[in-house]
Design an enzyme around this catalytic site. Sequence first.
Site, short mmCIF file in Angstrom:
data_model
loop_
_atom_site.label_atom_id
_atom_site.label_comp_id
_atom_site.label_asym_id
_atom_site.label_seq_id
_atom_site.Cartn_x
_atom_site.Cartn_y
_atom_site.Cartn_z
N ASP A 234 -16.52 -40.48 -5.90
CA ASP A 234 -16.95 -40.47 -4.50
C ASP A 234 -15.79 -40.99 -3.65
O ASP A 234 -15.28 -42.08 -3.88
CB ASP A 234 -18.19 -41.36 -4.34
CG ASP A 234 -18.77 -41.29 -2.94
OD1 ASP A 234 -19.81 -40.64 -2.75
OD2 ASP A 234 -18.17 -41.87 -2.02
N ASP B 272 -18.08 -34.99 -0.42
CA ASP B 272 -17.10 -35.95 -0.96
C ASP B 272 -17.45 -36.53 -2.32
O ASP B 272 -16.90 -37.54 -2.70
CB ASP B 272 -16.86 -37.09 0.05
CG ASP B 272 -17.95 -38.14 0.00
OD1 ASP B 272 -19.11 -37.80 -0.28
OD2 ASP B 272 -17.62 -39.31 0.23
N GLU B 273 -18.38 -35.88 -3.03
CA GLU B 273 -18.66 -36.45 -4.35
C GLU B 273 -19.02 -35.39 -5.38
O GLU B 273 -19.53 -34.33 -5.06
CB GLU B 273 -19.75 -37.51 -4.27
CG GLU B 273 -21.08 -37.01 -3.82
CD GLU B 273 -22.02 -38.17 -3.53
OE1 GLU B 273 -22.72 -38.59 -4.45
OE2 GLU B 273 -22.04 -38.63 -2.37
N1 DCP Z 1 -21.98 -38.76 6.64
C1 DCP Z 1 -22.58 -38.46 7.87
N2 DCP Z 1 -23.75 -39.10 8.25
C2 DCP Z 1 -24.34 -40.00 7.41
C3 DCP Z 1 -23.75 -40.31 6.16
C4 DCP Z 1 -22.55 -39.66 5.81
O1 DCP Z 1 -22.05 -37.64 8.62
N3 DCP Z 1 -25.48 -40.62 7.78
C5 DCP Z 1 -20.71 -38.10 6.29
C6 DCP Z 1 -19.53 -38.97 6.69
C7 DCP Z 1 -19.03 -39.53 5.40
C8 DCP Z 1 -19.40 -38.48 4.39
O2 DCP Z 1 -20.60 -37.87 4.89
O3 DCP Z 1 -17.61 -39.79 5.44
C9 DCP Z 1 -19.64 -39.04 3.00
O4 DCP Z 1 -20.72 -39.96 3.03
P1 DCP Z 1 -20.77 -41.24 2.12
O5 DCP Z 1 -22.18 -41.71 2.12
O6 DCP Z 1 -20.12 -40.97 0.80
O7 DCP Z 1 -19.96 -42.36 2.92
P2 DCP Z 1 -18.40 -42.56 3.11
O8 DCP Z 1 -17.58 -41.68 2.24
O9 DCP Z 1 -18.09 -42.45 4.56
O10 DCP Z 1 -18.22 -44.09 2.71
P3 DCP Z 1 -18.26 -44.76 1.26
O11 DCP Z 1 -16.90 -45.38 1.09
O12 DCP Z 1 -19.33 -45.79 1.35
O13 DCP Z 1 -18.54 -43.70 0.26
CA CA Z 2 -18.02 -41.50 0.05
CA CA Z 3 -20.75 -39.48 -0.81
#
Ligand code: DCP
Ligand code: CA
Ligand code: CA
Length: 346
Positions: free
Chosen positions: A8, A106-107
């Site tokens: 991720d 992203d995962e």
């Molecule tokens: N995303 C979004 N709205 C949300 C959650 C996520 O638009 N409520 C988008 C933005 C994030 C991407 O999806 O960059 C991936 O979500 P993740 O939950 O994996 O979160 P992040 O990658 O941003 O952070 P982490 O480091 O916690 O994985």
């Molecule tokens: Ca992420």
């Molecule tokens: Ca994710």
Amino acid sequence: MHILLHVDLDAFYASVEEREHPEHKGKPVVVGADPKGGAGRGVVATCNYPARKYGIHSGMPISIAYRKCPNCVFLPVNMELYVAVSGKVMEIVRQHAEKLEQVSVDEAYLDVSRLKGYEKARELGQQIKDEIKQKEKLTCSVGIGPNKLIAKVASDFKKPDGLTVVTPDKVLDFLAPQSIRVLRGVGPKTELALNNYGIKTVADLRKLSREQLTAIAGSFGPELYEQSRGNYPSELITEWTPKSMGRNYTFEHDTKDKNEILRVFDEMCQDVWKQLKAEKMRFKTVTIRVRYEDFDTHTKQKSLIDYVDNIEAIRNTAKELLEGFLKDQRKIRLIGVSMHQLKGET
Ligand code: DCP
Ligand code: CA
Ligand code: CA
């Protein structure tokens, strides 16, 4: 014996933006709606780790994020860029396993059972991290375990830039102290229902029988019972990648202006269509969402006879679904459109 690896990316959208804008390096960065000096509407998509120190997180209203940190760097969502970067990262990951299940932008899960041992799996995890860092200048967190649940919880365990290996003999101890929210399908509602019985951690959950859990959580009860003991599927779903693809838009001011609504709506349809094209996907079901000024929210969907990928199908179906909602007396706050039943163009 199965060995699953979950990758991720860390603060994905924000990390891509930081990479593209070196001038923001080290600063707190928030990606999402325009904050408009605190008057902005819409929400935070994500933010980098320095911004999280201010209490900002995904899904939070952008106005609140602005209040918490007016000096943060606020950037708009550039979905086309993230989809392109995601494709490159997935391509790197794909090289390391014959089976990959991409679960979101992203995962992904990899089945690395062929390595026949957790030390080898750890080495591969490190290798994947190094390669993504070297080629795409992004960090990710990797989790390794005997099934998808454990691999996913492990990748979340140490973020950012983590690598966590949970061998089968450590599964019960690993899960025990964690919040019930780490279990798949436990959202705010189930969490609250269980909290009311004094259940906060996975260890707490294990004190209840299948029957007691069914009484509290209905048909989800038996699954909770199994998950709390670390039992979960290891099989990857490789044909169907994402479950849906869509956009939501919150209007600047609640509106009844049909022309404005249709203009925004059309733009969103085109956006989704571009992403479908970029990911070489076709769809069968269109869903729209309407939220009125009083937050009353409706969804409506329609399935087509066959899988398609043309913009007219999206536009016409979505407009047909929207039509009835425009007749309402109330102003509209948010509209959304998404494609479901997706299929790769194979
Ligand atoms: N995303 C979004 N709205 C949300 C959650 C996520 O638009 N409520 C988008 C933005 C994030 C991407 O999806 O960059 C991936 O979500 P993740 O939950 O994996 O979160 P992040 O990658 O941003 O952070 P982490 O480091 O916690 O994985
Ligand atoms: Ca992420
Ligand atoms: Ca994710």
